[in-house]
Design a protein around this motif. Structure first.
Motif, PDB file in Angstrom:
ATOM      1  N   TYR A 285       2.117   2.810  -2.618  1.00  0.00           N
ATOM      2  CA  TYR A 285       2.045   3.634  -3.820  1.00  0.00           C
ATOM      3  C   TYR A 285       1.775   5.080  -3.428  1.00  0.00           C
ATOM      4  O   TYR A 285       1.014   5.353  -2.508  1.00  0.00           O
ATOM      5  CB  TYR A 285       0.902   3.177  -4.736  1.00  0.00           C
ATOM      6  CG  TYR A 285       1.147   1.868  -5.413  1.00  0.00           C
ATOM      7  CD1 TYR A 285       2.291   1.648  -6.174  1.00  0.00           C
ATOM      8  CD2 TYR A 285       0.216   0.848  -5.318  1.00  0.00           C
ATOM      9  CE1 TYR A 285       2.493   0.452  -6.817  1.00  0.00           C
ATOM     10  CE2 TYR A 285       0.413  -0.353  -5.957  1.00  0.00           C
ATOM     11  CZ  TYR A 285       1.555  -0.548  -6.704  1.00  0.00           C
ATOM     12  OH  TYR A 285       1.744  -1.725  -7.341  1.00  0.00           O
TER      13      TYR A 285
ATOM     14  N   ARG B 129      -3.403   6.392  -7.526  1.00  0.00           N
ATOM     15  CA  ARG B 129      -4.830   6.118  -7.437  1.00  0.00           C
ATOM     16  C   ARG B 129      -5.589   6.817  -8.563  1.00  0.00           C
ATOM     17  O   ARG B 129      -5.093   7.740  -9.190  1.00  0.00           O
ATOM     18  CB  ARG B 129      -5.342   6.575  -6.084  1.00  0.00           C
ATOM     19  CG  ARG B 129      -4.663   5.798  -4.963  1.00  0.00           C
ATOM     20  CD  ARG B 129      -5.277   6.104  -3.626  1.00  0.00           C
ATOM     21  NE  ARG B 129      -4.561   5.377  -2.618  1.00  0.00           N
ATOM     22  CZ  ARG B 129      -4.000   5.942  -1.560  1.00  0.00           C
ATOM     23  NH1 ARG B 129      -4.113   7.237  -1.375  1.00  0.00           N
ATOM     24  NH2 ARG B 129      -3.354   5.223  -0.685  1.00  0.00           N
TER      25      ARG B 129
ATOM     26  N   ARG C 298       0.834  -1.206   0.000  1.00  0.00           N
ATOM     27  CA  ARG C 298       0.000   0.000   0.000  1.00  0.00           C
ATOM     28  C   ARG C 298       0.870   1.258   0.000  1.00  0.00           C
ATOM     29  O   ARG C 298       0.435   2.326   0.393  1.00  0.00           O
ATOM     30  CB  ARG C 298      -0.919   0.014   1.225  1.00  0.00           C
ATOM     31  CG  ARG C 298      -1.811  -1.197   1.324  1.00  0.00           C
ATOM     32  CD  ARG C 298      -2.900  -1.146   0.287  1.00  0.00           C
ATOM     33  NE  ARG C 298      -3.814  -2.269   0.486  1.00  0.00           N
ATOM     34  CZ  ARG C 298      -4.266  -3.014  -0.477  1.00  0.00           C
ATOM     35  NH1 ARG C 298      -3.905  -2.784  -1.714  1.00  0.00           N
ATOM     36  NH2 ARG C 298      -5.081  -4.007  -0.242  1.00  0.00           N
TER      37      ARG C 298
ATOM     38  N   GLN D 277      -7.791   9.220 -10.706  1.00  0.00           N
ATOM     39  CA  GLN D 277      -7.933  10.677 -10.650  1.00  0.00           C
ATOM     40  C   GLN D 277      -9.093  11.081 -11.549  1.00  0.00           C
ATOM     41  O   GLN D 277      -9.318  10.474 -12.598  1.00  0.00           O
ATOM     42  CB  GLN D 277      -6.662  11.365 -11.158  1.00  0.00           C
ATOM     43  CG  GLN D 277      -5.404  11.018 -10.402  1.00  0.00           C
ATOM     44  CD  GLN D 277      -5.339  11.684  -9.045  1.00  0.00           C
ATOM     45  OE1 GLN D 277      -5.805  12.817  -8.878  1.00  0.00           O
ATOM     46  NE2 GLN D 277      -4.792  10.998  -8.075  1.00  0.00           N
TER      47      GLN D 277
ATOM     48  N   VAL E 258      -7.699   5.799 -14.564  1.00  0.00           N
ATOM     49  CA  VAL E 258      -7.367   4.761 -13.606  1.00  0.00           C
ATOM     50  C   VAL E 258      -6.078   4.095 -14.069  1.00  0.00           C
ATOM     51  O   VAL E 258      -6.029   3.525 -15.167  1.00  0.00           O
ATOM     52  CB  VAL E 258      -8.486   3.702 -13.517  1.00  0.00           C
ATOM     53  CG1 VAL E 258      -8.114   2.607 -12.524  1.00  0.00           C
ATOM     54  CG2 VAL E 258      -9.816   4.341 -13.164  1.00  0.00           C
TER      55      VAL E 258
ATOM     56  N   GLN F 117       0.067   8.793  -3.656  1.00  0.00           N
ATOM     57  CA  GLN F 117      -1.333   9.194  -3.874  1.00  0.00           C
ATOM     58  C   GLN F 117      -1.656   9.278  -5.361  1.00  0.00           C
ATOM     59  O   GLN F 117      -2.747   8.936  -5.775  1.00  0.00           O
ATOM     60  CB  GLN F 117      -1.594  10.556  -3.207  1.00  0.00           C
ATOM     61  CG  GLN F 117      -2.967  11.133  -3.471  1.00  0.00           C
ATOM     62  CD  GLN F 117      -4.086  10.337  -2.859  1.00  0.00           C
ATOM     63  OE1 GLN F 117      -3.908   9.718  -1.831  1.00  0.00           O
ATOM     64  NE2 GLN F 117      -5.242  10.332  -3.488  1.00  0.00           N
TER      65      GLN F 117
END
Length: 160
Positions: free
Chosen positions: A31, A36, A29, A38, A158, A33
């Motif tokens: 990665y 993710r 987890r 947008q 994505v 921000q």
């Protein structure tokens, strides 16, 4: 545990719905921000008569996003489109950072209903951009001799 069954397309065939396998789920987890999904939205109604892809008065929508593990991006466009002639307005996008990709009709949503207008959405799988961080910006054009109107412009990206 009782299994649920999901019908497959084509009729007649079914596949089991299985619970997620924790050994196959991603555990990293860390990665940033920007990896993710947008999304960006502009509601302003704006027009262009340009027959080549261009920015509108309010540039975008635009997002900056990091590539996911596969380097693929799912890009979704949505817009209210209206034009003065049939087959008259197009919304596409460009990528900058890494391999630049120009806006083009193969990566566009378009309207051909003339003055009635319609809301259209479309998704595109984009590959081989060669960069960890890219900027995606929507661009617009009209058919020669037409004026195209764009409203409620949405861009969602994505990383896959």
């Amino acid at each position: 545990m009782q299994k649920e069954w999901l019908p497959l397309s084509g009729g007649g065939a079914f596949a089991p719905i299985l619970p997620p396998d924790p050994t196959r789920m991603p555990t990293d987890r860390s990665y940033p921000q920007t990896v993710r999904a947008q999304t960006a939205f502009i509601s302003t109604i704006e027009t262009t008569s340009s027959s080549s892809y261009t920015d509108l008065t309010t540039v975008g929508p635009q997002v900056e996003i990091a590539a996911g593990p596969s380097g693929l991006f799912l890009v979704t466009l949505y817009c209210g489109l209206r034009t003065t002639v049939t087959n008259g307005c197009f919304m596409s996008f460009t990528f900058t950072g890494g391999v630049a990709t120009a806006a083009n009709d193969n990566l566009a949503i378009s309207s051909d209903v003339g003055n009635f207008g319609q809301r259209i959405g479309g998704s595109f799988l984009v590959t081989d951009l060669g960069a960890a961080l890219v900027t995606i910006t929507c661009k617009y054009r009209a058919t020669a001799g037409a004026t195209a109107e764009f409203r409620d412009r949405r861009l969602s990206v994505v990383p896959l």
